[in-house]
Structures are given as structure tokens and as C-alpha cells.
Design an enzyme around this catalytic site. Structure first.
Site, PDB file in Angstrom:
ATOM      1  N   SER A 598       4.084   8.980  -8.853  1.00 20.78           N
ATOM      2  CA  SER A 598       3.945   7.988  -9.683  1.00 20.78           C
ATOM      3  C   SER A 598       3.092   8.511 -10.876  1.00 20.78           C
ATOM      4  O   SER A 598       2.024   8.811 -10.624  1.00 20.78           O
ATOM      5  CB  SER A 598       3.611   7.370  -8.091  1.00 20.78           C
ATOM      6  OG  SER A 598       2.625   6.034  -8.486  1.00 20.78           O
ATOM      7  N   TYR A 611      -2.916   6.510  -1.099  1.00 24.09           N
ATOM      8  CA  TYR A 611      -1.842   7.214  -2.385  1.00 24.09           C
ATOM      9  C   TYR A 611      -1.798   7.417  -3.983  1.00 24.09           C
ATOM     10  O   TYR A 611      -1.079   8.021  -3.769  1.00 24.09           O
ATOM     11  CB  TYR A 611      -1.154   6.015  -1.850  1.00 24.09           C
ATOM     12  CG  TYR A 611       0.529   5.678  -3.124  1.00 24.09           C
ATOM     13  CD1 TYR A 611       1.888   6.547  -2.060  1.00 24.09           C
ATOM     14  CD2 TYR A 611       0.850   5.575  -4.177  1.00 24.09           C
ATOM     15  CE1 TYR A 611       3.152   6.360  -3.124  1.00 24.09           C
ATOM     16  CE2 TYR A 611       1.838   5.345  -4.562  1.00 24.09           C
ATOM     17  CZ  TYR A 611       2.975   6.216  -4.014  1.00 24.09           C
ATOM     18  OH  TYR A 611       4.255   6.007  -4.636  1.00 24.09           O
TER      19      TYR A 611
END
Length: 730
Positions: A598, A611
Site C-alpha cells: 500500500s 495497517y
């Protein structure tokens, strides 16, 4: 006929008057063909052809003319439709005989014989583009209205016997005449025509080493004659079956299911790698009772060395299989591999000698000398092909060859085609032309691509993208139902593949669904075991599975978010890589792996600490894996940003939370997709391109990384974020 519909034991009687009587003549021919093709004991995939001579209105003159409708080249009886049939003016086709007689060299091996095939298109009725079968003259020269030409196992058993001519007269009581082996074509059809005219009371002809042809004035009775021919042969074979002494009796015991699975998990990737030195192969395992009875038998080495008989068989299986003299009671995996190496070297040398001894001045170049069928006592058969459908069909054809040998050995002695005859079929100019006409293979046509997270979002888009380039796609997901849905979508688009039917992982098609939890090593290990048994190995692995958990402001209460984020987003990728590595190292074929990280791994922000840090760790995992798995495997990653559409990471509650956070107006009655669209448009305005990021955008990057176009790129993370300058490399 000699049998009533309920009397058949060795074929299925499928004709239904209530279905057939309402069809047009051409539709009735298609119906007859489909019913014959439904039963693999009657004919094999792509084999055999049927015909009917019907009167049609000539589009030029308006007159009624006789037209031969015959299943065209490359069609399959089971699935054929009207458009799979050639249609030719019967009188023009018959008139071609005068053209054939003008060739200075006549006979079934002459150049003129091959040139006749090119003349068929001059006889096409209504500009029908379907290419005519090589057997078209046979259907033309038999004067009866309906003709079936088939390759049933029971009949080929007789046609492959040492005593085939005498047995033909005995088994069918004079109702079938006999014609010795001739390559299909004009001259062979002429011989059948002469035989038919000299014996007006016969119902058909046995074609030595080939199959049979029969006919009738009515479509239904032609169908019933075909069944009678096959049932009669099968009953005769059954009466003489050797039972426990079939193939000389059993020599080796089959391994238990667990032991066979363990051995094959190690051996199939090794075999695939060794076979794929010139071109890559996809495998199909066949280990049913009939196959094991043969490979475990005393006579298997002798019969395997003789090779196959029917031309339809060895065009798929090559002139003979590779037999590995393996005994599980005394041989280990290492000894199996050693024996396979020696047998493979000898096979390739034998095939090269066969080519050199039989080639002609105008023969095509020698094809890959590797076997397409490998027989291993106690384990079964592994068939190999350029894709799953081809390897399944190859397995089907050798299954047929086994049944032919069983029948022939029961009633006489099995014989194979002479090598020169086999070569002239395998390297026939017409077969070579057919190969050259085939479309170019898609970029991933010989690859097995495992997509983990294929159930939705980016993973589903990736599965569709690589499938569009010909890949065999393993749709793996924590939610098996979602994985099955994606695989079903791919099958709907690209088909289930053709070939052997049956249960079990090895009978899959070009897409398969499997369950996996990447945080549990045993499920990942089972995943790759199943993929290996299904296809023979792996080529590319793409991991899109990931998790995002909402976090609170109190950092001390986010332990669960940290544990799960690192377990899935980091350790999961590591587990997948370490299990895939085992397969890649056995194969020794170039592999590629793509992880999904990501842009959050490079951008510091508030509210997603677990995350973001897990994705940062995943970025470095990519670099470490690239070093560790080099030079055999390239490891790269794609780094998405805010892929809202279709993503399981953006359930309705998270979308609403984000919309509220950014003061974006919405209505509670809006659909989830409408809400996602609003959020995606907001995120798009924060990028340089001002465009929403979709799963398809990520799929394109994933495909690029496994396509081979970036074969010298490894250890890199490609951001697909619409242009977030905060994530620029620094």
C-alpha cells in the site's frame, strides 16, 4: 436390429423419438452426432464424423440439389452444432474423382492425395466456411444417405489385433467387411467404395488399425447400427476377458492415497521442470482403477513400448508413452527421479532416431522429443500438454489406448502401426498445416497463476486479467464460496476445458477454486499441494489478500489490530513465498511473485497505525524475498491507494465513517456502491490525475509484473495511486 434399447450393456442408447422427430433433417444429423459423442466409449474428443445426404434448394438456381452435410475438421461430435458441419454439393464432390485420376502419382501416400483436400472448398454449398474433414470422400463414396465413421475402443481392439481380418468376419457374422490399414483420404475412400459395391448386404466396414464405418437409409437406424457394431465387439471381448490375468496380471501394488499424494507433490514439479526445457507443459494426473491396473501390470512395459495403434490416439499421445520402471517397495523419491531422468533421456534419443529414420525430404522439422504421457507403476499416468484441456484430452486418449490393448490382448495379440506409417500420420503435411493455422498462443497460456484473495476486489480483477491472457488461474481465498464464484465467472467466459470427466482436483479446467488462510501454514501447504496435483506445478503467485482494522485513539487498545495486521499483511506473504519456493525449486523454471502492499507504507498519517506499519514492513519483505529467491524468482509488489470500488476493505460502515470524517454529504438510503463512488471521487481529487483508482488499475499492474515484460525487474514496489506526491520515492 439385434439389440433392443434396454439390451445394451457397453454403450448408452440415448435416442428419443420425441426429441428427434421434431427436428429438421440437418438438425437430426446434429442430434445423432451429439448422442454418439455423449458416450466416450463410442468416440473420443474430436474424433469420428457423421454425415447425411440431403436435398437443399440451390441459392443460385432455386433447384433441389443433393448436399453432403458432414462434421467438419476439428469439431467434436458431443458438442457440435450445425455450424460445425461442412456442406458440399454431392455431384461436384463425386466429380473430383476425375481430378484425382489425373495426378501422375495416385495412391494414399501420394502428393496428389493431399492436394485433393484443397479441392473440397470448390464444392462448398452456400459458401459454408467450415473446413472439410479428411474423411469427407469416405462419406461421399458410400451411397447410403446416412453414414457414421467412429473410433470406439471395442472396435479398435479388433482392428488392432494380429488376427483382425479373421476376427472381423467372426465377430460380426459377415455384416462388416474388412479393409486393411490405409491413411485416411481419397484412395482409402475408393477402396471402401469398391468394398461396399462388391458386398451390397454389409452394414459397415472395419478399417484396420483405425475404427469402423457404417451406414443406413435412416438416421435413427444408422445410429442403432453404430451401437450394434460396438456392442457386438464389446460383448465378444467381455466373453474372452482375462480377469485377474489381464495384462499378464498384477506386478506392483498401488500406493495408498496419502502416500501417492505425498510422492506426487514432490515428483510432479520435478517432472514438469525436466519436461519443459524446450516448451512449458501443464499436467493431468490419471489414477483411476483402469489406469492403475495397466501401469501395475506385468505386460505394461512391453505394451507401452509397442505404442498406440489408432491414428487419433498417437496424434495426442505420440507414438508411445514413457514408462518408468518404479517399484515403491524398494525405490525412494530420489530413485524415482533417477529412473525418470534415464528414461527421459532414452525416450528423447529414441524419438530422435524415429524421426531421422522415417523423415522424408519434405517432412516438417522435428517437434519437441519429450513424451506427452508418463506411466509410473503404483501411481498412475501423468499426461502433459500445452494447456490443461490438451493434457486432459491426452489422458483421455491414452485411457482409450489402454482399453484397446486390453481388448486386443483378450481376444488375440495387440499390434501397433508400423513406425513409418505412424510417422507419416504424425508429420503429415495436412496435420502440420492444421498446426500452423492455430492461433498464436496467449502470453500466459502455459502458465499456472495462483491468485490469493481472488474472491473479490483487486484479487477478482487480477484473476480476470491474467485469465484474459490465457493463464490457468487458481482462485484462492479465505472464503471458498467467493473463490468459487470467481472461478465460475472465468469458466463462463473461457470454458471449463474439454477432456476426461470425473471427480477430483486433477479433472479441473483452466480455472479452479481453493480455500486458503495465509496465516496458517498448513492451509498454504495444502493449497500448493492441490495446485501441483491439478496442473503439475506453479509459475506465478499474486497475493492480494490483506486486512484493515479500524483503530481507536487509545494506542494501548490496538493490540488486536497490530497482531492481525502483521499476521496477514506481512507474515502471510512470507508464508506463501516460503511454501511456493518449495515448488519453484523442484521445477527449476523461472517464477514470479507479486505481493500487494500500500502507499500507506510510505505515507505517515493518523488513524491507521497498525495497517500502515504492516504495509511498510511488507514493502521490505518484498526486497528481502527478492534477494532470497533470486535468481529463480522475481519478487515485486504493487502498492494501491484508496481502492474503494468492490473492495472488502471498504465495507459500508467504513465508507460511511470516512464520508462523515471528510464532511462529504450522503444519504443513509444510498446503496453501498453509490457511497463507495462518492468516497472514491473524493479521494481522486487528492491525486495528480484526479481519477478514481479501480481494482482493474491494480490488476493491470499485477499482470505487467508477471507478463515477462519486466523480466529484469525485482525487489520493486509499483505505486498505483493516481499520483499521490506524498508517496513519491524518497
Amino acid at each position: 436390429m439385434a439389440f433392443k434399447p434396454d439390451d445394451y450393456k457397453h454403450v448408452k442408447y440415448l435416442w428419443k423419438d420425441e426429441e428427434a422427430d421434431n427436428l429438421s433433417p440437418v438438425e437430426n444429423l446434429v442430434y445423432r452426432s451429439n448422442k454418439l459423442g455423449e458416450d466416450q466409449r463410442i468416440t473420443n474428443t474430436g474424433g469420428g464424423n457423421t454425415s447425411a445426404k440431403l436435398f437443399e434448394e440451390d441459392p443460385l438456381t432455386g433447384e433441389q440439389v443433393e448436399v453432403l452435410w458432414v462434421k467438419g475438421s476439428g469439431g467434436d461430435l458431443r458438442t457440435s452444432k450445425k455450424e460445425n458441419f461442412s456442406s458440399l454439393y454431392a455431384d461436384k464432390l463425386r466429380a473430383l474423382d476425375s481430378v484425382y485420376q489425373q495426378y501422375p502419382e495416385k495412391g494414399y501416400k501420394s502428393a496428389g492425395e493431399d492436394k485433393m483436400v484443397g479441392m473440397f472448398k470448390h464444392c462448398n454449398f452456400c459458401l459454408n466456411p467450415r473446413a472439410s474433414s479428411i474423411d469427407t470422400p469416405l462419406h461421399s463414396m458410400i451411397e447410403e444417405k446416412h453414414v457414421d465413421h467412429l473410433h470406439p475402443n471395442a472396435v479398435i481392439s479388433v482392428a488392432s489385433c494380429k488376427d483382425q481380418e479373421a476376427l472381423t468376419a467372426k465377430i460380426w457374422d459377415g455384416k462388416l467387411a474388412y479393409v486393411p490399414w490405409m491413411r485416411p483420404g481419397w484412395e482409402a475412400a475408393k477402396v471402401c467404395e469398391d468394398t461396399y459395391e462388391a458386398n451390397p448386404d454389409i452394414w459397415g466396414i472395419l478399417l484396420g488399425q483405425h475404427g469402423h464405418t457404417n451406414w443406413s437409409s435412416e438416421s435413427k437406424s444408422c445410429y442403432e447400427t453404430s451401437l450394434w457394431v460396438i456392442e457386438t465387439a464389446a460383448r465378444y471381448i467381455e466373453e474372452h476377458d482375462k480377469g485377474e490375468n489381464t495384462f499378464g496380471g498384477q506386478k506392483v501394488q498401488s500406493l495408498s492415497e496419502d502416500k501417492a499424494k505425498s510422492l506426487l507433490t514432490d515428483f510432479m514439479p520435478i517432472a514438469r521442470g525436466k519436461l519443459s526445457k524446450n516448451v512449458k507443459y501443464i499436467g493431468t494426473l490419471q489414477n483411476d482403477e483402469a489406469t492403475l491396473r495397466f501401469v501395475n501390470s506385468v505386460d505394461a512395459p512391453r505394451l507401452a513400448e509397442l505404442g498406440t495403434s489408432c491414428p487419433d490416439h498417437f496424434l495426442r499421445t505420440k507414438i508411445k508413452p514413457l514408462y518408468v520402471d518404479f517399484n515403491p517397495e524398494t525405490d525412494s523419491l530420489d530413485e524415482l527421479v533417477t529412473k525418470f531422468d534415464a528414461a527421459l533421456e532414452k525416450y528423447r534419443a529414441d524419438y530422435t532416431s524415429y524421426y531421422e529414420a522415417c523423415k522424408r525430404a519434405d517432412s516438417p522439422a522435428m517437434r519437441d522429443p519429450s513424451p506427452t504421457v508418463v506411466l509410473i507403476p503404483s501411481i498412475g499416468m501423468i499426461a502433459w500438454g500445452k494447456n490443461k484441456s490438451e493434457s486432459r484430452v491426452t489422458a483421455e486418449f491414452y485411457n482409450c489406448a489402454i482399453e484397446v490393448m486390453r481388448g486386443a490382448e483378450a481376444i488375440s495379440e495387440y499390434t501397433a502401426l508400423p513406425q513409418q506409417e505412424a510417422f507419416d500420420i504424425e508429420y503429415w503435411a495436412l496435420e502440420e498445416a492444421k498446426l500452423q493455422r492455430m492461433p498464436k498462443e496467449a502470453p500466459l497460456a502455459r502458465d499456472v497463476v495462483v491468485v490469493i484473495g481472488a474472491g473479490d476486489g483487486i484479487g477478482k480483477a487480477v484473476a480476470h486479467r491474467v485469465a484474459s491472457e490465457g493463464a490457468h488461474v487458481v482462485c484462492a481465498d479465505l472464503r471458498l464460496d467467493n473463490a468459487k464464484a470467481t472461478a465460475a465467472e472465468l469458466e463462463e467466459i473461457y470454458g471449463k476445458g474439454i477432456g476426461v470427466s470425473g471427480s477430483g482436483i486433477s479433472s479441473c479446467g483452466p480455472a479452479i477454486a481453493l480455500e486458503v488462510d495465509i496465516t496458517r501454514r498448513e492451509t498454504v501447504e495444502e493449497l500448493f499441494t492441490n495446485v501441483t496435483l491439478a496442473y503439475g506445478g506453479i509459475d506465478k503467485v499474486i497475493v492480494t489478500a490483506g486486512v484493515f482494522l479500524a483503530e481507536g485513539d487509545d494506542l494501548a487498545k490496538n493490540d488486536k489490530a497490530f497482531d492481525l495486521s502483521f499476521n496477514v499483511n506481512v507474515k502471510g506473504g512470507y508464508i506463501v513465498a516460503s511454501e511456493a519456493q518449495k515448488v519453484w525449486e523442484k521445477q527449476q523454471l523461472k517464477g514470479m511473485m507479486v505481493l500487494t502492499t500500500s502507499v500507506n507504507g510510505a505515507v505517515s498519517k493518523k488513524g491507521s497505525l497498525a495497517y500502515d506499519t504492516s504495509k511498510s514492513a511488507a514493502n521490505h519483505l518484498v526486497r528481502e524475498l527478492a534477494v532470497t529467491l533470486s535468481p529463480l524468482v522475481n519478487v515485486n509488489a504493487l502498492a494501491p491507494a484508496t481502492v474503494v470500488q468492490g473492495s472488502s476493505m471498504f465495507p459500508r460502515d467504513r465508507v460511511i465513517s470516512s464520508l462523515s470524517k471528510y464532511n462529504i454529504p450522503f444519504d443513509e438510503s444510498d446503496t453501498t456502491e453509490d457511497l463507495r463512488t462518492s468516497l472514491a471521487e473524493f479521494y481522486a481529487q487528492r491525486t495528480l490525475t484526479k481519477l478514481p483508482i479501480t481494482p482493474e488499475d491494480q490488476a493491470e499492474a499485477a499482470y505487467l509484473l508477471v507478463s515477462g515484460q519486466l523480466s529484469k525487474t525485482t525487489g520493486q514496489i509499483i505505486s498505483v495511486d493516481g499520483g499521490l506526491h506524498e508517496a513519491f520515492l524518497r
